[in-house]
Design a protein around this motif. Structure first.
Motif, short mmCIF file in Angstrom:
data_model
loop_
_atom_site.label_atom_id
_atom_site.label_comp_id
_atom_site.label_asym_id
_atom_site.label_seq_id
_atom_site.Cartn_x
_atom_site.Cartn_y
_atom_site.Cartn_z
N ALA A 114 0.83 -1.21 0.00
CA ALA A 114 0.00 0.00 0.00
C ALA A 114 0.86 1.26 0.00
N GLU A 115 1.96 1.27 0.78
CA GLU A 115 2.84 2.44 0.83
C GLU A 115 3.49 2.68 -0.53
N VAL A 116 3.97 1.61 -1.16
CA VAL A 116 4.61 1.73 -2.47
C VAL A 116 3.59 2.20 -3.50
N ASP A 117 2.42 1.57 -3.52
CA ASP A 117 1.38 1.96 -4.48
C ASP A 117 1.01 3.43 -4.33
N GLN A 118 0.87 3.89 -3.08
CA GLN A 118 0.51 5.28 -2.83
C GLN A 118 1.60 6.23 -3.33
N PHE A 119 2.85 5.90 -3.04
CA PHE A 119 3.95 6.75 -3.49
C PHE A 119 4.02 6.80 -5.02
N MET A 120 3.90 5.64 -5.64
CA MET A 120 3.98 5.59 -7.10
C MET A 120 2.81 6.32 -7.75
N ALA A 121 1.63 6.26 -7.16
CA ALA A 121 0.47 6.99 -7.68
C ALA A 121 0.72 8.50 -7.60
N ARG A 122 1.28 8.97 -6.47
CA ARG A 122 1.61 10.39 -6.33
C ARG A 122 2.65 10.82 -7.34
N ALA A 123 3.66 9.97 -7.54
CA ALA A 123 4.71 10.28 -8.50
C ALA A 123 4.15 10.34 -9.92
N ARG A 124 3.29 9.40 -10.28
CA ARG A 124 2.70 9.39 -11.62
C ARG A 124 1.87 10.66 -11.84
N GLU A 125 1.08 11.03 -10.83
CA GLU A 125 0.25 12.23 -10.95
C GLU A 125 1.12 13.48 -11.10
N ALA A 126 2.22 13.55 -10.34
CA ALA A 126 3.13 14.68 -10.43
C ALA A 126 3.80 14.74 -11.79
N TYR A 127 4.19 13.58 -12.31
CA TYR A 127 4.84 13.54 -13.62
C TYR A 127 3.85 13.91 -14.72
N ASP A 128 2.67 13.30 -14.68
CA ASP A 128 1.66 13.56 -15.72
C ASP A 128 1.20 15.01 -15.72
N SER A 129 1.17 15.63 -14.56
CA SER A 129 0.72 17.03 -14.47
C SER A 129 1.80 18.00 -14.92
N GLY A 130 3.05 17.51 -15.01
CA GLY A 130 4.15 18.36 -15.42
C GLY A 130 4.71 19.22 -14.29
N ARG A 131 4.21 19.06 -13.08
CA ARG A 131 4.70 19.91 -11.99
C ARG A 131 5.96 19.35 -11.34
N GLY A 132 6.26 18.09 -11.58
CA GLY A 132 7.48 17.51 -11.05
C GLY A 132 7.36 17.08 -9.60
N MET A 133 8.46 16.53 -9.12
CA MET A 133 8.56 16.04 -7.75
C MET A 133 10.01 16.26 -7.33
N PRO A 134 10.24 16.77 -6.14
CA PRO A 134 11.64 16.97 -5.72
C PRO A 134 12.42 15.65 -5.78
N LEU A 135 13.60 15.71 -6.38
CA LEU A 135 14.41 14.51 -6.51
C LEU A 135 14.78 13.95 -5.14
N ALA A 136 14.96 14.83 -4.17
CA ALA A 136 15.29 14.35 -2.82
C ALA A 136 14.15 13.53 -2.24
N GLU A 137 12.92 13.87 -2.58
CA GLU A 137 11.78 13.09 -2.09
C GLU A 137 11.81 11.67 -2.64
N ILE A 138 12.20 11.54 -3.88
CA ILE A 138 12.31 10.21 -4.49
C ILE A 138 13.47 9.45 -3.85
N ARG A 139 14.61 10.12 -3.73
CA ARG A 139 15.80 9.48 -3.19
C ARG A 139 15.61 9.05 -1.74
N GLN A 140 14.81 9.80 -0.99
CA GLN A 140 14.62 9.51 0.42
C GLN A 140 13.39 8.65 0.71
N ALA A 141 12.70 8.23 -0.33
CA ALA A 141 11.51 7.40 -0.14
C ALA A 141 11.90 6.13 0.62
N SER A 142 11.09 5.79 1.60
CA SER A 142 11.31 4.55 2.33
C SER A 142 9.96 3.92 2.64
#
Length: 186
Positions: free
Chosen positions: A22-50
C-alpha cells in the motif's frame, strides 16, 4: 465484479520480507500524478523514499530500481523544461553553478574532504576509498572520466574507525547532490 489491478511489482511470499504494498502503491500513484501534471517532484523526495518492511510485499530490489528510473525521469523532465525555457547553454551554466560547492569539497586534500565521525562508535566510511571516488568525480566533472549515475547510487565503502574514516552522513549528503547533478545531465 471485482476490478483489482495487477500489482506494480513482484509480490514476495509471506516467508520473505518485502516493501509494504500500500505504501509503495501510494507513493507511485503520487509520483505518476506529479509527472503527468508536469509539476514535477523533488528529486530528494524520491531518493529519500522509504517503505515499511513486512512478510510478503513488493520485491525491494525491483522497487529500488524503479525509484532510480523515476529519479532519472523527473531529472530529465526538469532539464527539458529548463532548456525549453532558457536554452541549453543556460542549463549547462546552471549545472556548473550547482556543481561548484561539490567541486570545492573534491579539491580539498586527501583525508581532509569531510569531517571525521563523532559519537560513541566513531565509525564511518574509509577515507582512502572516498578520496579515490572524489578524484574520479572531479575528472567526471571535467569531462575526462565517463561515469554513470548508477555507479554513484550503488557505491559502497568499507568502514573504518576514528581518524581513518569520514562521517557517513556528510559523505551521503555529498553523494546525493552528485547523483542529482549526474541524473540531470542525462
Amino acid at each position: 465484479m471485482s476490478t483489482t489491478s495487477a500489482p506494480l511489482f513482484t509480490l514476495l511470499d509471506d516467508n520473505d520480507q518485502g516493501y509494504d504494498r500500500a505504501e509503495v502503491d501510494q507513493f507511485m500513484a503520487r509520483a505518476r500524478e506529479a509527472y503527468d501534471s508536469g509539476r514535477g517532484m523533488p528529486l530528494a523526495e524520491i531518493r529519500q523514499a522509504s517503505f515499511s518492511m513486512g512478510p510478503g510485499g513488493y520485491d525491494p530490489a525491483e522497487v529500488d530500481s524503479a525509484l532510480d528510473r523515476l529519479e532519472d525521469a523527473f531529472a530529465g523532465a526538469e532539464r527539458d523544461r529548463y532548456i525549453e525555457q532558457f536554452g541549453e547553454d543556460a542549463w549547462y551554466e546552471q549545472l556548473h553553478y550547482r556543481s561548484q560547492p561539490l567541486r570545492a569539497r573534491m579539491e580539498r586534500p586527501d583525508v581532509q574532504r569531510f569531517r571525521e565521525p563523532v559519537g560513541e562508535s566513531s565509525v564511518g566510511y574509509r577515507k582512502s576509498e572516498v578520496d579515490q571516488l572524489c578524484r574520479q568525480l572531479e575528472k567526471y566533472l571535467d569531462g575526462e572520466n565517463p561515469m554513470s549515475v548508477d555507479e554513484i547510487r550503488t557505491i559502497t565503502f568499507s568502514t573504518a574507525t576514528a581518524t581513518e574514516a569520514y562521517d557517513e552522513a556528510q559523505v551521503d549528503a555529498f553523494l546525493d547532490r552528485m547523483t542529482e547533478i549526474m541524473a540531470s545531465v542525462g
